[in-house]
Motif scaffolding. Structure first.
Motif, PDB file in Angstrom:
ATOM      1  N   ASN A  19      -8.593 -17.597 -59.485  1.00 14.71           N
ATOM      2  CA  ASN A  19      -7.327 -17.107 -59.723  1.00 14.71           C
ATOM      3  C   ASN A  19      -7.150 -15.613 -59.426  1.00 14.71           C
ATOM      4  OD1 ASN A  19      -5.834 -19.071 -61.618  1.00 14.71           O
ATOM      5  ND2 ASN A  19      -7.632 -18.779 -62.102  1.00 14.71           N
ATOM      6  N   SER A  62     -12.574 -33.372 -53.504  1.00 14.27           N
ATOM      7  CA  SER A  62     -12.584 -32.459 -52.193  1.00 14.27           C
ATOM      8  C   SER A  62     -12.497 -33.307 -50.951  1.00 14.27           C
ATOM      9  CB  SER A  62     -13.902 -31.764 -52.304  1.00 14.27           C
ATOM     10  OG  SER A  62     -14.219 -31.037 -53.388  1.00 14.27           O
ATOM     11  N   HIS A  92      -8.785 -23.337 -54.248  1.00 12.87           N
ATOM     12  CA  HIS A  92      -8.383 -22.775 -55.350  1.00 12.87           C
ATOM     13  C   HIS A  92      -8.250 -24.024 -56.600  1.00 12.87           C
ATOM     14  CE1 HIS A  92      -7.753 -18.584 -54.235  1.00 12.87           C
ATOM     15  NE2 HIS A  92      -7.360 -19.171 -53.268  1.00 12.87           N
ATOM     16  N   SER A  93      -7.621 -25.185 -56.442  1.00 11.91           N
ATOM     17  CA  SER A  93      -7.599 -26.286 -57.201  1.00 11.91           C
ATOM     18  C   SER A  93      -9.254 -26.819 -57.716  1.00 11.91           C
ATOM     19  CB  SER A  93      -6.832 -27.393 -56.761  1.00 11.91           C
ATOM     20  OG  SER A  93      -5.494 -26.906 -56.423  1.00 11.91           O
ATOM     21  N   GLN A  94     -10.039 -26.665 -56.508  1.00  9.57           N
ATOM     22  CA  GLN A  94     -11.217 -27.240 -56.805  1.00  9.57           C
ATOM     23  C   GLN A  94     -12.135 -26.228 -57.914  1.00  9.57           C
ATOM     24  OE1 GLN A  94     -13.575 -28.391 -53.378  1.00  9.57           O
ATOM     25  NE2 GLN A  94     -11.871 -28.841 -52.202  1.00  9.57           N
ATOM     26  N   LEU A 133      -8.040 -31.889 -52.701  1.00 12.55           N
ATOM     27  CA  LEU A 133      -7.618 -30.504 -53.178  1.00 12.55           C
ATOM     28  C   LEU A 133      -7.791 -29.460 -52.384  1.00 12.55           C
ATOM     29  CD1 LEU A 133      -8.314 -31.176 -56.953  1.00 12.55           C
ATOM     30  CD2 LEU A 133      -6.205 -31.646 -55.926  1.00 12.55           C
ATOM     31  N   ASP A 134      -7.094 -28.336 -52.259  1.00  5.93           N
ATOM     32  CA  ASP A 134      -7.220 -27.020 -51.922  1.00  5.93           C
ATOM     33  C   ASP A 134      -8.539 -26.177 -52.530  1.00  5.93           C
ATOM     34  OD1 ASP A 134      -5.916 -24.882 -53.661  1.00  5.93           O
ATOM     35  OD2 ASP A 134      -4.728 -26.171 -53.532  1.00  5.93           O
ATOM     36  N   LEU A 185     -10.697 -24.701 -60.097  1.00  6.06           N
ATOM     37  CA  LEU A 185     -10.154 -25.021 -61.531  1.00  6.06           C
ATOM     38  C   LEU A 185     -10.829 -26.401 -61.918  1.00  6.06           C
ATOM     39  CD1 LEU A 185      -7.904 -24.414 -63.645  1.00  6.06           C
ATOM     40  CD2 LEU A 185      -6.352 -25.888 -62.485  1.00  6.06           C
ATOM     41  N   VAL A 186     -11.039 -27.202 -61.153  1.00  4.42           N
ATOM     42  CA  VAL A 186     -11.723 -28.524 -61.520  1.00  4.42           C
ATOM     43  C   VAL A 186     -13.035 -28.136 -62.135  1.00  4.42           C
ATOM     44  CG1 VAL A 186     -12.650 -30.409 -60.921  1.00  4.42           C
ATOM     45  CG2 VAL A 186     -10.367 -29.926 -60.288  1.00  4.42           C
TER      46      VAL A 186
END
Length: 539
Positions: free
Chosen positions: A400, A461, A471-473, A468-469, A475-476
């Motif tokens: 983030n 991925s 940043h979303s990865q 996912l991009d 978060l996962v």
């Protein structure tokens, strides 16, 4: 029969020599216990007046230089100054791949390749006695940098990642090679030598790459050309490595000529099950393949039994689940850095310096872990849970933040926390296992971690999954470690509560028999612990 005759008078020197020779050849057939084997080992290490030859006197010196050369090879093979800058290179105008292509189509191939090659590499490493697998690793590294320099298409970069997976899978050959060169009493020392040489190589490589980028005004292409020169030299060094005569599982006996040596170097598996050693020594050469299969099957069954122990189960599960999160971060963090701080035109990127700092701090935390003195049978789950929680918070911060230096620092701390637990997990797993079983357990743990990592990449991925991009990865990955944290802390609460509840009311100590995660913080205690077949694991 010969064992009974050893108690008689031996007044003729020729008879004594014959008795000594037949005594070594018949120790296995008589089913002696570990004490007799240890006597044979100690006797074989001191050359007798009749057997001492100049060649035997030179053998320790040759082994010493072989260990030195292997450590030098590990150092040189780790020097690839362009490695921290592969992702910026692929995203730069020189290659002009998009971030989505690198994230969802190129990088996932590395994990799939690693998973497919690891088991064959593990088996071939022992069967072929290390050197051929190291040569394959060298060829794969040369192929990586040739493709990086000359390749332009997406499929070529996917092949580059495929060879990268082969290189990672073949690392098992180097980590186990050095054990075939020395006496078991030196295993811990030479393992430290080999690991230190690799860490120094990675540190030197990262510093050299950063210096070239920051002060040498070198392009990505030229930096990769320098890396190709280093890996080519590493391939030449692998061709010059000595060829070991034995390995952990398969190549333990070399015929009747080395029968005495095979008794002296009695494997840990034979100490666990002397009857199996009798069969392997007395069986004809035509049944060698059947014996090898039976040994491997026996060890798999033994792994199933020893994993019933709570301490092995706890740290093996940590190895599987936490190393999965660790390597997911390592594979995708460079893409994250490029997203936070694009490196399309400017050269003010510090990937090499960050990798060098994280390697140095990881080595320091690994070293410090050896001096931690706590009751691991009580506090293991709590320590793992707290460290996993900190790592999860660092991942949330990395995914983030818009500040590249915060991202860099979070990555350095994330790696160091993981590396702090690695030597602790290694000791806790290895302290109650024989060397063969230890290698097999670590191999199985690594393979399970790769399977789990491949599943996560395939779902989140890969282009064929959610795609996912980056940043979303991350978060996962944060959610993944957060779930692990909750599980560890709940287990810690159960273990600690049960431990204090089972304390005698008189305060005369604790009842360790009722502790569900009994760990052995002292190596000497683990040597007395019986294995599942009732034999002790004295090494």
């Amino acid at each position: 029969m010969v064992a009974d005759n050893t108690g008689g008078n031996g007044d003729q020197s020729e008879e004594e020599k014959e008795m000594d020779q037949t005594e070594h050849a018949s120790e296995d057939n008589c089913g002696q216990e570990n004490g007799d084997i240890e006597m044979a080992v100690s006797a074989s290490e001191v050359p007798s007046p009749s057997d001492g030859t100049p060649e035997e006197a030179k053998e320790p010196e040759k082994l010493k230089w072989a260990v030195i050369f292997l450590c030098f090879y590990g150092f040189m093979a780790s020097i690839k100054p362009g490695e921290p800058f592969i992702t910026p290179y692929l995203l730069s105008p020189e290659k002009n791949f998009t971030r989505q292509q690198v994230t969802n189509e190129i990088t996932p191939v590395l994990t799939y390749s690693y998973m497919a090659v690891l088991v064959p590499a593990f088996l071939l490493t022992d069967l072929l006695r290390y050197k051929p697998v190291l040569i394959i690793q060298g060829i794969s590294q040369v192929a990586i940098w040739i493709i990086l320099l000359l390749g332009t298409s997406l499929i070529e970069m996917q092949f580059m990642e495929f060879f990268y997976g082969i290189t990672m899978a073949c690392r098992v050959a180097y980590s186990s090679y050095i054990f075939s060169l020395v006496n078991p009493v030196l295993y811990q020392r030479v393992a430290g030598y080999s690991r230190t040489s690799v860490l120094l190589g990675v540190f030197t490589s990262s510093v050299l790459g950063q210096l070239c980028m920051s002060f040498g005004n070198i392009s990505f292409y030229n930096l990769n050309a320098i890396s190709l020169g280093f890996v080519s030299f590493g391939l030449l060094l692998s061709l010059c490595l000595p060829w070991p005569k034995r390995s952990l599982f398969f190549n333990r006996n070399q015929g009747q000529k080395e029968l005495t040596v095979s008794v002296a170097n009695k494997s840990e598996l034979d100490k666990m099950n002397p009857k199996e050693g009798v069969l392997s020594s007395a069986a004809p050469l035509c049944s060698a393949s059947r014996w090898k299969d039976s040994v491997f099957l026996q060890m798999l069954l033994e792994v199933r039994n020893v994993l019933k122990k709570p301490n092995l189960r706890l740290w093996s599960l940590w190895w599987v689940f936490n190393s999965t999160g660790y390597y997911l971060v390592l594979f995708y963090v460079h893409i994250l850095w490029n997203s936070v701080y694009p490196a399309t035109e400017n050269k003010n990127i510090y990937n090499g310096g960050v990798e060098a700092a994280s390697t140095l701090l990881s080595a320091a935390t690994s070293f410090a872990a050896g001096f931690v003195k706590i009751r691991w049978n009580v506090w293991s789950e709590l320590v793992i849970g707290v460290i996993t929680a900190v790592q999860a918070a660092l991942l949330l911060l990395m995914g983030n933040t818009k500040n590249i230096w915060v991202c860099y620092m979070s990555y350095v701390l994330f790696r160091s926390f993981y590396q702090f637990l690695v030597p602790i997990a290694t000791f806790q797993i290895a302290s109650s296992l024989t060397k063969e079983l230890c290698a097999l357990v670590f191999g199985i743990n690594t393979f399970l971690a790769i399977i789990l990592k491949s599943i996560i990449i395939l779902i989140f991925s890969d282009k064929g999954g959610m795609g996912l991009d980056v940043h979303s990865q991350f978060l996962v990955y944060f959610i993944y470690l957060a779930v692990l944290t909750v599980v560890y802390l709940v287990c810690a609460a159960v273990v600690i509560t049960r431990h204090y509840r089972n304390q005698p009311s008189g305060g005369g100590g604790t009842n360790d028999q009722t502790t569900p995660t009994e760990l052995s913080p002292v190596a000497a205690n683990s040597e007395e612990e019986p294995l599942s077949n009732g034999k002790s694991a004295n090494a």
